[in-house]
Design an enzyme around this catalytic site. Sequence first.
Site, short mmCIF file in Angstrom:
data_model
loop_
_atom_site.label_atom_id
_atom_site.label_comp_id
_atom_site.label_asym_id
_atom_site.label_seq_id
_atom_site.Cartn_x
_atom_site.Cartn_y
_atom_site.Cartn_z
N ARG A 152 -9.31 -2.09 2.41
CA ARG A 152 -9.05 -1.21 1.27
C ARG A 152 -10.16 -0.20 1.04
O ARG A 152 -9.91 0.97 0.72
CB ARG A 152 -8.84 -2.06 0.01
CG ARG A 152 -7.51 -2.76 0.00
CD ARG A 152 -7.48 -3.90 -0.98
NE ARG A 152 -8.17 -5.08 -0.46
CZ ARG A 152 -8.29 -6.23 -1.12
NH1 ARG A 152 -7.79 -6.34 -2.33
NH2 ARG A 152 -8.90 -7.26 -0.58
N LYS A 200 -17.53 -12.57 9.04
CA LYS A 200 -17.00 -11.60 8.07
C LYS A 200 -16.87 -12.30 6.71
O LYS A 200 -15.85 -12.93 6.43
CB LYS A 200 -15.64 -11.08 8.54
CG LYS A 200 -14.93 -10.18 7.53
CD LYS A 200 -13.83 -9.36 8.17
CE LYS A 200 -13.05 -8.58 7.12
NZ LYS A 200 -12.12 -7.62 7.70
N ARG A 238 0.85 -1.21 0.00
CA ARG A 238 0.00 0.00 0.00
C ARG A 238 0.88 1.26 0.00
O ARG A 238 0.58 2.24 -0.67
CB ARG A 238 -0.92 0.03 1.22
CG ARG A 238 -1.76 -1.21 1.43
CD ARG A 238 -3.05 -1.23 0.62
NE ARG A 238 -3.82 -2.41 0.98
CZ ARG A 238 -3.81 -3.57 0.33
NH1 ARG A 238 -3.10 -3.71 -0.78
NH2 ARG A 238 -4.54 -4.59 0.74
N SER A 270 -14.36 -5.94 1.94
CA SER A 270 -14.55 -5.30 0.62
C SER A 270 -13.91 -6.11 -0.49
O SER A 270 -14.37 -6.07 -1.63
CB SER A 270 -14.07 -3.85 0.62
OG SER A 270 -12.71 -3.72 0.97
N GLY A 271 -12.85 -6.83 -0.20
CA GLY A 271 -12.35 -7.84 -1.11
C GLY A 271 -11.82 -7.39 -2.46
O GLY A 271 -11.71 -8.19 -3.38
N GLY A 272 -11.57 -6.09 -2.62
CA GLY A 272 -11.09 -5.60 -3.91
C GLY A 272 -12.13 -4.75 -4.64
O GLY A 272 -11.88 -4.25 -5.73
N GLU A 307 -13.85 -15.42 9.38
CA GLU A 307 -13.80 -14.84 8.03
C GLU A 307 -13.48 -15.88 6.96
O GLU A 307 -12.32 -16.20 6.73
CB GLU A 307 -12.75 -13.72 7.97
CG GLU A 307 -12.65 -13.07 6.59
CD GLU A 307 -11.67 -11.90 6.52
OE1 GLU A 307 -11.08 -11.54 7.56
OE2 GLU A 307 -11.52 -11.35 5.42
P1 13P Z 1 -10.60 -5.68 2.48
O1 13P Z 1 -11.84 -4.93 2.88
O2 13P Z 1 -9.53 -4.82 1.87
O3 13P Z 1 -10.92 -6.91 1.69
O4 13P Z 1 -9.92 -6.17 3.83
C1 13P Z 1 -10.68 -6.67 4.83
C2 13P Z 1 -9.91 -7.68 5.55
O5 13P Z 1 -9.64 -7.51 6.72
C3 13P Z 1 -9.50 -8.89 4.84
O6 13P Z 1 -9.11 -9.85 5.77
#
Ligand code: 13P
Length: 340
Positions: free
Chosen positions: A291, A218, A32, A260-262, A176
């Site tokens: 992100r 999550k 990042r 958010s996953g991208g 998650e």
């Molecule tokens: P993102 O929202 O960037 O996908 O990250 C969340 C997260 O903690 C992934 O483990």
Amino acid sequence: MTAELRAIARSIVESDKGILAADESTGTITKRFDAIAVESTEENRRSYRNLLFTTAGMEEFIGGVILFDETIRQRSDDGTAFPELLAAMGVVPGIKVDTGAHPLAGAPGETITEGLDGLRKRLADYYQQGARFAKWRATLSVGERLPSRYCVRVNAQALARYASLCQETGIVPIVEPEVLMDTDHSIDACYDATARTLQALFAELAVQRVDLEGILLKPNMVIPGKGNADQASPERIARATLDCFRRYVPAVVPGIVFLSGGQAEVEATVNLDAINGLDGRVWPLSFSYGRALQASTLQAWQGLEENVEAAQAVFLHRARCNAAAVGGRYDAGLEALGSA
Ligand code: 13P
């Protein structure tokens, strides 16, 4: 213990609040920082997290922050330990405890998340340092015959072992299972993979005696892969997502916080708002974005002290937009206010 866990889980998502995932490992935060040409030194990482956590007013929208091992030991500019700073604002400090996804033996292209060795002791230490919730991320790829039953099963077992150890320590586990969106699969393929993953996960959580009222889930949204030509509308994503979770997630789970996953920042907000515009919701449906809460903040910061205030305004704005989405009250007009 049980009542405490339930109270913590509920407090994180009350009043339309969500979670800031600021638990990037050193490798990930370095990526990042590379994108804004900032050197990834321990002090720069501390200084960036200080920017996020001292944003005045963020506690109105952020109920919990996930920290990385290095960060939970660091201090703000005024010398307060980060977990203490957050707790004083009414924000629950959390900690990433997995040690990453590694190749799964005998399953080309698939991963198993590691970190169970010594976890009981590490959790006790993190509790002492103020952590009251934790995170463990399993990743599942969609493809020809993927995710395999093998990969789904062993990741569900590891998530349940982690969750059980967390609860024993008085820490709320964020469970998650992430179906990745970085290939070109259809929304239906994502639905199928997410459904199989959730089924296996809740079966394993039951076997391992995890109290479902003391976890947060999550997951990914049900969404097409990035490379799929048929990019679904927010309404279609929202319907597929809610339908899938209604079928496979027990009603007693105190909250679902999407990753958010991208997805791009505004996309993640719009999709969350669409989900919360539907009837038939059973749990608070909120966010735990990394992100999608930080991309524009990093851009505004650029590693420069003189940009800190502007970057904090950008972060506060995204947090506000996402909390509005949890309430189903987001509209594009809010974005204009942020850039004013
Ligand atoms: P993102 O929202 O960037 O996908 O990250 C969340 C997260 O903690 C992934 O483990």
